[in-house]
Design an enzyme around this catalytic site. Structure first.
Site, PDB file in Angstrom:
ATOM      1  N   LYS A  40       0.823  -1.203   0.000  1.00  0.00           N
ATOM      2  CA  LYS A  40       0.000   0.000   0.000  1.00  0.00           C
ATOM      3  C   LYS A  40       0.859   1.256   0.000  1.00  0.00           C
ATOM      4  O   LYS A  40       0.629   2.179  -0.794  1.00  0.00           O
ATOM      5  CB  LYS A  40      -0.928   0.014   1.216  1.00  0.00           C
ATOM      6  CG  LYS A  40      -1.891   1.203   1.223  1.00  0.00           C
ATOM      7  CD  LYS A  40      -2.667   1.287   2.518  1.00  0.00           C
ATOM      8  CE  LYS A  40      -1.811   1.843   3.631  1.00  0.00           C
ATOM      9  NZ  LYS A  40      -2.561   2.141   4.865  1.00  0.00           N
ATOM     10  N   ASP A  93      -6.492   1.377   0.912  1.00  0.00           N
ATOM     11  CA  ASP A  93      -6.551   1.535   2.359  1.00  0.00           C
ATOM     12  C   ASP A  93      -7.926   1.094   2.844  1.00  0.00           C
ATOM     13  O   ASP A  93      -8.709   0.521   2.084  1.00  0.00           O
ATOM     14  CB  ASP A  93      -6.255   2.987   2.753  1.00  0.00           C
ATOM     15  CG  ASP A  93      -7.344   3.955   2.302  1.00  0.00           C
ATOM     16  OD1 ASP A  93      -8.259   3.542   1.541  1.00  0.00           O
ATOM     17  OD2 ASP A  93      -7.282   5.123   2.703  1.00  0.00           O
TER      18      ASP A  93
END
Length: 240
Positions: free
Chosen positions: A129, A147
Site C-alpha cells: 500500500k 486503504d
C-alpha cells in the site's frame, strides 16, 4: 461477507460513471498528507498506517524541520524520531522503521527514494500500500493503494468486491478506465473519508449514487429528504 452490502458488482460502464461522478464532485482531489518531496512523502505515508492524515500532519512539521532528508533522519536517531511522533499510533515501531529506511536509502540508494516497487517494498516499514502511494503520487504511476476507505468502497458499492486488499486492488485496476486510474486513488480515498464513511455512509451527498450498488442507499437518501446534497470542494476533516 465482504460483498454483503452490494447487490452485485458494477459493470465497467457503471464503474466509469461512478468514478466520473466522483471526479466531477471533487476535481482537485489530492493527498491530504503534508510533504515537500519524495522522501517526506514516503515517511508521512509510513507514519499514516493506522493513524489519520490529520494526526500525522501534526507531528511531521517538527520532524521534517529537524530531519528533512535521510542523512538528517539518521543523525536525529531512533529516539529523536520517536520524540516527535509519540502522539500517533505504533510510534515506537514507526520510529524504528523510519530510522532504518533512512539508513537503507543512504547505503543502498545514494539517499534517493527508489522509483521501482521491489526496491520500495524492500525498505523497512514499506508494504504494497505504501509503495503504491509513493509510485502514484511521486512517480506518476497508475498504482492503486487500497486503504480501509477504498477497501470499504470497493465492497459496499460493488465497484471492486474482494475479500483481500489485493483482490480489491486488482478489481479496481480491471474496472476503472486506464486514463482515470491514477487520480481515482485520491477520489476514492476522499470519498470514503468524507461521504462513504464506515458507520454512517452519507448517501444523500453521494455524487455516484446512481451506479452505486449499495443495498441501503435509497433508504439513507430518503431519510434525508430524497435529494442529493453536493460535496463541498474541501470537506471538513472528521473522524469516522
Amino acid at each position: 461477507m465482504t460483498n454483503a452490502s452490494a447487490r452485485r458488482p458494477m459493470t465497467k460502464p457503471e464503474a466509469r460513471r461512478f468514478i466520473t461522478a466522483l471526479a466531477e464532485a471533487n476535481p482537485n482531489a489530492e493527498s491530504e498528507l503534508v510533504f515537500t518531496d519524495t522522501f517526506t512523502l514516503l515517511v508521512a505515508v509510513v507514519l499514516s498506517a493506522q493513524a489519520t492524515d490529520k494526526s500525522v500532519n501534526k507531528v511531521t512539521g517538527g520532524l521534517f524541520h529537524d530531519a528533512p532528508d535521510p542523512a538528517a533522519m539518521i543523525r536525529l536517531g531512533e529516539d529523536g524520531i520517536a520524540a516527535h511522533i509519540r502522539t500517533i499510533g505504533l510510534w515506537r515501531a514507526k520510529a524504528r522503521n523510519v530510522f532504518l529506511l533512512s539508513r537503507k536509502l543512504v547505503t543502498d540508494h545514494q539517499g534517493e527514494v527508489p522509483s521501482d516497487r521491489a526496491s520500495l517494498e524492500a525498505l523497512p516499514g514499506v508494504g504494497r500500500k505504501t509503495a503504491n502511494v509513493v509510485l502514484n503520487v511521486a512517480f506518476g504511476e497508475s498504482a492503486m493503494a487500497v486503504d480501509t476507505h477504498i477497501f470499504r468502497i470497493g465492497n459496499r458499492t460493488g465497484l471492486a468486491p474482494g475479500k483481500t486488499t489485493r483482490q480489491v486492488e486488482d478489481g479496481l485496476i480491471s474496472r476503472i478506465p486506464p486514463d482515470m486510474l491514477r487520480p481515482a486513488h485520491h477520489w476514492l480515498i476522499l470519498h470514503g473519508r468524507y461521504i462513504c464513511k464506515a458507520r454512517s455512509p452519507e448517501c444523500w451527498r453521494c455524487a455516484g449514487f446512481d451506479p452505486c450498488q449499495f443495498k441501503d442507499k435509497k433508504i439513507r437518501r430518503e431519510a434525508h429528504g430524497g435529494t442529493a446534497v453536493p460535496m463541498p470542494e474541501r470537506p471538513v476533516d472528521t473522524t469516522d
